[in-house]
Design a protein around this motif. Structure first.
Motif, PDB file in Angstrom:
ATOM      1  N   SER A  87       0.836  -1.197   0.000  1.00  0.00           N
ATOM      2  CA  SER A  87       0.000   0.000   0.000  1.00  0.00           C
ATOM      3  C   SER A  87       0.870   1.246   0.000  1.00  0.00           C
ATOM      4  N   THR A  88       0.672   2.086  -1.006  1.00  0.00           N
ATOM      5  CA  THR A  88       1.339   3.391  -1.039  1.00  0.00           C
ATOM      6  C   THR A  88       0.355   4.500  -0.675  1.00  0.00           C
ATOM      7  N   TRP A  89      -0.865   4.127  -0.329  1.00  0.00           N
ATOM      8  CA  TRP A  89      -1.865   5.108   0.066  1.00  0.00           C
ATOM      9  C   TRP A  89      -1.502   5.731   1.421  1.00  0.00           C
ATOM     10  N   PRO A  90      -2.032   6.917   1.720  1.00  0.00           N
ATOM     11  CA  PRO A  90      -1.875   7.453   3.079  1.00  0.00           C
ATOM     12  C   PRO A  90      -2.338   6.410   4.088  1.00  0.00           C
ATOM     13  N   ILE A  91      -1.535   6.176   5.101  1.00  0.00           N
ATOM     14  CA  ILE A  91      -1.795   5.034   5.978  1.00  0.00           C
ATOM     15  C   ILE A  91      -3.116   5.162   6.725  1.00  0.00           C
ATOM     16  N   TRP A  92      -3.625   6.400   6.865  1.00  0.00           N
ATOM     17  CA  TRP A  92      -4.899   6.539   7.581  1.00  0.00           C
ATOM     18  C   TRP A  92      -6.081   5.997   6.781  1.00  0.00           C
ATOM     19  N   ALA A  95      -5.297 -12.497   3.141  1.00  0.00           N
ATOM     20  CA  ALA A  95      -4.009 -12.128   2.556  1.00  0.00           C
ATOM     21  C   ALA A  95      -2.887 -12.637   3.452  1.00  0.00           C
ATOM     22  N   LYS A  96      -1.681 -12.720   2.886  1.00  0.00           N
ATOM     23  CA  LYS A  96      -0.540 -13.239   3.641  1.00  0.00           C
ATOM     24  C   LYS A  96       0.255 -12.134   4.334  1.00  0.00           C
ATOM     25  N   HIS A  97       0.448 -11.037   3.643  1.00  0.00           N
ATOM     26  CA  HIS A  97       1.393 -10.030   4.136  1.00  0.00           C
ATOM     27  C   HIS A  97       1.028  -8.684   3.517  1.00  0.00           C
ATOM     28  N   ILE A  98       1.050  -7.630   4.333  1.00  0.00           N
ATOM     29  CA  ILE A  98       0.869  -6.288   3.815  1.00  0.00           C
ATOM     30  C   ILE A  98       2.077  -5.440   4.158  1.00  0.00           C
ATOM     31  N   VAL A  99       2.605  -4.746   3.156  1.00  0.00           N
ATOM     32  CA  VAL A  99       3.663  -3.763   3.346  1.00  0.00           C
ATOM     33  C   VAL A  99       3.017  -2.401   3.139  1.00  0.00           C
ATOM     34  N   ALA A 100       3.010  -1.582   4.183  1.00  0.00           N
ATOM     35  CA  ALA A 100       2.314  -0.296   4.135  1.00  0.00           C
ATOM     36  C   ALA A 100       3.314   0.840   4.318  1.00  0.00           C
ATOM     37  N   GLU A 156      -1.319   3.868  12.234  1.00  0.00           N
ATOM     38  CA  GLU A 156      -0.358   2.767  12.388  1.00  0.00           C
ATOM     39  C   GLU A 156      -0.818   1.813  13.489  1.00  0.00           C
ATOM     40  N   THR A 157      -1.213   2.385  14.627  1.00  0.00           N
ATOM     41  CA  THR A 157      -1.637   1.567  15.759  1.00  0.00           C
ATOM     42  C   THR A 157      -2.867   0.725  15.412  1.00  0.00           C
ATOM     43  N   ARG A 158      -3.845   1.339  14.758  1.00  0.00           N
ATOM     44  CA  ARG A 158      -5.070   0.624  14.393  1.00  0.00           C
ATOM     45  C   ARG A 158      -4.793  -0.449  13.340  1.00  0.00           C
ATOM     46  N   MET A 159      -3.906  -0.146  12.381  1.00  0.00           N
ATOM     47  CA  MET A 159      -3.594  -1.118  11.345  1.00  0.00           C
ATOM     48  C   MET A 159      -2.908  -2.344  11.940  1.00  0.00           C
ATOM     49  N   VAL A 160      -1.955  -2.115  12.822  1.00  0.00           N
ATOM     50  CA  VAL A 160      -1.237  -3.227  13.448  1.00  0.00           C
ATOM     51  C   VAL A 160      -2.194  -4.075  14.278  1.00  0.00           C
ATOM     52  N   MET A 163       9.029  -9.122   8.650  1.00  0.00           N
ATOM     53  CA  MET A 163       7.697  -9.418   9.160  1.00  0.00           C
ATOM     54  C   MET A 163       7.459  -8.751  10.515  1.00  0.00           C
ATOM     55  N   ASP A 164       6.278  -8.137  10.646  1.00  0.00           N
ATOM     56  CA  ASP A 164       5.837  -7.532  11.902  1.00  0.00           C
ATOM     57  C   ASP A 164       6.845  -6.515  12.431  1.00  0.00           C
ATOM     58  N   GLN A 165       7.354  -5.699  11.518  1.00  0.00           N
ATOM     59  CA  GLN A 165       8.347  -4.678  11.842  1.00  0.00           C
ATOM     60  C   GLN A 165       7.864  -3.304  11.388  1.00  0.00           C
ATOM     61  N   THR A 166       8.304  -2.278  12.092  1.00  0.00           N
ATOM     62  CA  THR A 166       8.156  -0.891  11.662  1.00  0.00           C
ATOM     63  C   THR A 166       9.553  -0.338  11.470  1.00  0.00           C
ATOM     64  N   LEU A 167       9.865   0.055  10.229  1.00  0.00           N
ATOM     65  CA  LEU A 167      11.236   0.419   9.872  1.00  0.00           C
ATOM     66  C   LEU A 167      11.298   1.817   9.281  1.00  0.00           C
TER      67      LEU A 167
END
Length: 280
Positions: A65-70, A82-87, A115-119, A191-195
């Motif tokens: 997802s390249t959309w605004p994260i909100w 789905a298996k994995h989302i990269v946001a 970010e908190t709600r997505m996680v 996986m399951d990281q914020t970078l």
């Protein structure tokens, strides 16, 4: 895993980063407002179909997802299976948190809450996630930050910075952000990281503007103006629609907006380029 064999969905396929991602896939789904020029093996999904609940992510897909994260938290139920989302998120969630500009603070709050709600939603559904927080993203043709300065340089032949313009920056090219997102897909190390994603070097704001001038083929002419004077001038010009600069942007010219991108480089195996924009 072969990226051309697994189902891939890109949200925002025609945005600043999305266009670089769209060039990489050979099959999958591109979600965007207008239809991109893509091979028949790639399905186009209008953004409205996703935003209004008419499109659900196919099972076992990987998503970028390249959309605004909100925008994402309300859509997470459409990603079940789905298996994995990269946001993509933004370091603005950190840098603008204590800004004097209330609009900046609102943006920061929206980013961090999203970010908190997505996680939380991803964990509840067993969806693996990666959040990438780029610093200042640029692309010589389409971004707002670098091209805004380039426009002023083209028209005026010089650029005014507040005081010394000593705030540090780590601009990252949109294509390098796309590479990072691509390498995060199905990557156990991501996986399951914020970078945090940073560019290939750290430079001060004055140098940042000088490099833009050089990329235009100009001799850099940078004028230092007292911060209070430049801030007042921007407020006055904005009242008459003569500038898109804001007081918050003036304040940040002398603020360090730097982050440690070493973990992202290590986990994703990336080496972003240095900041030498080249304009057509």
């Amino acid at each position: 895993m072969d990226r051309n064999m697994e189902p891939i969905v890109i949200l925002g396929g025609q945005g600043l980063v999305g266009t670089h991602l769209t060039r990489r896939i050979r099959a999958g789904h591109i979600v965007s407002r207008t239809k991109p020029q893509v091979p028949p093996s790639i399905d186009w999904v209008p953004s409205a179909d996703m935003l209004e609940g008419r499109f659900h992510i196919p099972a076992q897909s990987v998503v970028i997802s390249t959309w605004p994260i909100w925008l994402l938290p309300p859509l997470m139920q459409q990603m079940r299976g789905a298996k994995h989302i990269v946001a993509l998120s933004s370091t603005s969630g950190i840098s603008k948190r204590y800004s004097a500009d209330p609009c900046d603070r609102d943006v920061a709050e929206r980013i961090l809450k999203a970010e908190t709600r997505m996680v939380a939603a991803a964990r509840a559904d067993g969806l693996r996630y990666t959040i990438l927080r780029p610093t200042l993203i640029y692309d010589e043709e389409r971004d707002h930050s670098v091209n805004k300065i380039a426009t002023i340089l083209r028209r005026a032949g010089f650029f005014a910075v507040a005081d010394q313009g000593c705030g540090l920056r780590q601009p990252i090219h949109a294509e390098d952000v796309a590479v990072a997102a691509w390498r995060a897909l199905d990557n156990p190390a991501a996986m399951d990281q914020t970078l945090e994603l940073t560019g290939g070097e750290t430079i001060d704001y004055r140098t940042f503007v000088e490099r833009i001038a050089l990329g235009l083929g100009q001799r850099p002419r940078i004028v230092g103006v007292p911060s209070v004077v430049l801030r007042t001038a921007v407020l006055f010009m904005a009242r008459f629609g003569r500038t898109s600069l804001t007081p918050g942007m003036i304040d940040r010219m002398n603020e360090d907006l730097i982050y440690d991108g070493s973990e992202a480089r290590q986990r994703l195996g990336i080496e972003p380029r240095q900041f030498y924009p080249a304009f057509r």
